[in-house]
Write a protein that holds these residues in place. Structure first.
Motif, mmCIF file in Angstrom:
data_model
loop_
_atom_site.group_PDB
_atom_site.id
_atom_site.type_symbol
_atom_site.label_atom_id
_atom_site.label_comp_id
_atom_site.label_asym_id
_atom_site.label_seq_id
_atom_site.Cartn_x
_atom_site.Cartn_y
_atom_site.Cartn_z
ATOM 1 N N THR A 42 0.784 5.614 -0.059
ATOM 2 C CA THR A 42 0.091 7.037 0.021
ATOM 3 C C THR A 42 0.395 7.872 -1.137
ATOM 4 O O THR A 42 1.504 7.777 -1.777
ATOM 5 C CB THR A 42 0.357 7.661 1.210
ATOM 6 O OG1 THR A 42 1.628 8.215 1.097
ATOM 7 C CG2 THR A 42 0.307 6.565 2.411
ATOM 8 N N HIS A 65 -12.992 2.331 -0.431
ATOM 9 C CA HIS A 65 -12.650 3.295 0.605
ATOM 10 C C HIS A 65 -11.317 3.973 0.414
ATOM 11 O O HIS A 65 -10.583 3.127 0.010
ATOM 12 C CB HIS A 65 -12.966 3.167 1.899
ATOM 13 C CG HIS A 65 -14.504 2.775 2.291
ATOM 14 N ND1 HIS A 65 -14.973 1.565 1.698
ATOM 15 C CD2 HIS A 65 -15.479 3.467 2.906
ATOM 16 C CE1 HIS A 65 -16.240 1.488 2.251
ATOM 17 N NE2 HIS A 65 -16.399 2.613 2.965
ATOM 18 N N ASP A 66 -11.171 5.157 0.790
ATOM 19 C CA ASP A 66 -9.817 5.951 0.744
ATOM 20 C C ASP A 66 -9.688 6.216 2.155
ATOM 21 O O ASP A 66 -10.892 6.781 2.813
ATOM 22 C CB ASP A 66 -9.800 7.204 -0.256
ATOM 23 C CG ASP A 66 -9.835 6.532 -1.725
ATOM 24 O OD1 ASP A 66 -9.558 5.539 -2.052
ATOM 25 O OD2 ASP A 66 -10.143 7.657 -2.632
ATOM 26 N N LYS A 69 -15.722 5.710 -1.809
ATOM 27 C CA LYS A 69 -15.693 6.221 -3.090
ATOM 28 C C LYS A 69 -16.925 6.525 -3.596
ATOM 29 O O LYS A 69 -17.049 7.506 -4.506
ATOM 30 C CB LYS A 69 -15.079 4.983 -4.049
ATOM 31 C CG LYS A 69 -13.664 4.578 -4.029
ATOM 32 C CD LYS A 69 -12.691 5.907 -4.594
ATOM 33 C CE LYS A 69 -11.446 5.429 -4.704
ATOM 34 N NZ LYS A 69 -10.461 6.656 -5.312
ATOM 35 N N GLU A 115 -5.251 5.020 -1.290
ATOM 36 C CA GLU A 115 -6.515 4.744 -2.055
ATOM 37 C C GLU A 115 -6.725 3.297 -2.055
ATOM 38 O O GLU A 115 -5.971 2.178 -2.063
ATOM 39 C CB GLU A 115 -6.048 5.342 -3.302
ATOM 40 C CG GLU A 115 -6.258 6.841 -3.522
ATOM 41 C CD GLU A 115 -5.896 7.476 -4.742
ATOM 42 O OE1 GLU A 115 -6.879 8.189 -5.163
ATOM 43 O OE2 GLU A 115 -4.997 7.231 -5.579
ATOM 44 N N VAL A 149 -3.024 10.120 1.512
ATOM 45 C CA VAL A 149 -4.322 9.336 1.136
ATOM 46 C C VAL A 149 -3.684 8.010 0.793
ATOM 47 O O VAL A 149 -2.754 7.630 0.002
ATOM 48 C CB VAL A 149 -5.001 9.832 -0.078
ATOM 49 C CG1 VAL A 149 -6.380 9.297 -0.376
ATOM 50 C CG2 VAL A 149 -5.322 11.280 0.126
ATOM 51 N N TYR A 173 -7.917 8.645 4.501
ATOM 52 C CA TYR A 173 -7.084 10.102 4.477
ATOM 53 C C TYR A 173 -6.322 10.280 6.114
ATOM 54 O O TYR A 173 -6.886 10.044 6.708
ATOM 55 C CB TYR A 173 -8.094 11.244 4.417
ATOM 56 C CG TYR A 173 -8.649 11.397 2.934
ATOM 57 C CD1 TYR A 173 -7.789 12.347 2.042
ATOM 58 C CD2 TYR A 173 -9.376 10.746 2.384
ATOM 59 C CE1 TYR A 173 -8.193 12.386 0.731
ATOM 60 C CE2 TYR A 173 -9.867 10.728 1.101
ATOM 61 C CZ TYR A 173 -9.266 11.750 0.278
ATOM 62 O OH TYR A 173 -9.525 11.653 -1.020
ATOM 63 N N TYR A 212 0.804 -1.267 0.065
ATOM 64 C CA TYR A 212 0.116 -0.142 -0.039
ATOM 65 C C TYR A 212 0.865 1.200 -0.119
ATOM 66 O O TYR A 212 1.894 1.280 0.824
ATOM 67 C CB TYR A 212 -1.024 -0.043 1.255
ATOM 68 C CG TYR A 212 -2.072 -1.054 1.224
ATOM 69 C CD1 TYR A 212 -3.358 -0.908 0.787
ATOM 70 C CD2 TYR A 212 -1.434 -2.385 1.803
ATOM 71 C CE1 TYR A 212 -4.101 -2.045 0.768
ATOM 72 C CE2 TYR A 212 -2.520 -3.399 1.850
ATOM 73 C CZ TYR A 212 -3.944 -3.252 1.297
ATOM 74 O OH TYR A 212 -4.596 -4.321 1.199
#
Length: 241
Positions: A53, A187-188, A117, A87, A85, A190, A51
């Motif tokens: 950002t 979903h994102d 999203k 994503e 973020v 933050y 993952y």
């Protein structure tokens, strides 16, 4: 160096296997892994490398990296978008948990936001005025838990449908039912802000963020994960003991 002995040894000479305590698992973003070039943050990946950002759109190089209490930290500033973020977090069921270790500088403001999203009713976690709060955007009342002033703070939150849970500094989680519902889907996440919007500056506070954990599809308070997280935090932070 390894030494081999071709002989039988008494039991007292044999060392037991080292005991490794299980960790909390999940997706871990450690600020020590932030990549910096010429004092500018150029990337931040989780420890698995799966993952990554990106800066929130209003974050035009506003965040900095600093060392606090011996830990590398992401420094966010009051009223300035310093957010990042993650994503594309896919929830196969409407369950999600997240945790953050940080030092508030005055008020931390919004520290984490789970933004769908599709839809507008995001879930966010804040710290200010001696209180940690978890709520959906469209809810009138948050789940609020007192947050003791200290150097390092640990907030751990989970949502299961419309059931919110929040644990502060290793304490027993407090719970509340919300009229909104978390939905399965993409979903994102933050960090340090609520969205890619350039406004809502009053939600942006100042903090030194050292670690973030994410558990898609898991309620950390339902098993041993929360206890393992707190134990790790207590060992790692001089203020957690």
């Amino acid at each position: 160096m390894t030494i081999f002995l071709d002989m039988d040894l008494p039991l007292g000479a044999l060392l037991p296997e080292a005991h490794v305590e299980p960790g909390p698992g999940g997706i871990l973003f450690d600020a020590a892994d932030i990549a910096v070039q010429d004092s500018v943050i150029i990337g931040w990946s989780d420890q698995s490398g799966q993952y990554h950002t990106r800066p929130a759109e209003p974050n035009t190089g506003n965040a900095q990296v600093e060392v606090f209490d011996g830990r590398t930290s992401l420094h966010t500033r009051d009223g300035v978008n310093c957010g990042y973020v993650v994503e594309g977090l896919n929830l196969s069921v409407p369950v999600f948990s997240m945790a953050i270790a940080f030092a508030p500088l005055g008020r931390a403001g919004t520290v984490l936001t789970l933004n769908p999203k599709e839809g507008r009713d995001y879930l966010f976690l804040t710290e200010e005025n001696g209180s940690a709060e978890l709520k959906f955007r469209d809810d009138e009342a948050p789940l609020a838990v007192p947050c003791e002033e200290r150097g390092q703070v640990l907030l751990c939150a989970s949502v299961r449908g419309g059931q919110l849970s929040l644990g502060v500094n290793g304490g027993l989680p407090q719970r509340r039912s919300a009229p909104s519902q978390l939905q399965a889907g993409v979903h994102d996440l933050y960090i340090g802000c609520r969205s890619d919007r350039a406004g809502i500056k009053k939600t942006l506070g100042a903090a030194l963020i050292s670690r973030i954990w994410l558990w898609p599809d898991e309620d950390v308070f339902a098993g041993e994960t929360y206890a393992r997280l707190v134990h790790m935090w207590q060992k790692d932070s001089p203020d957690g003991i």
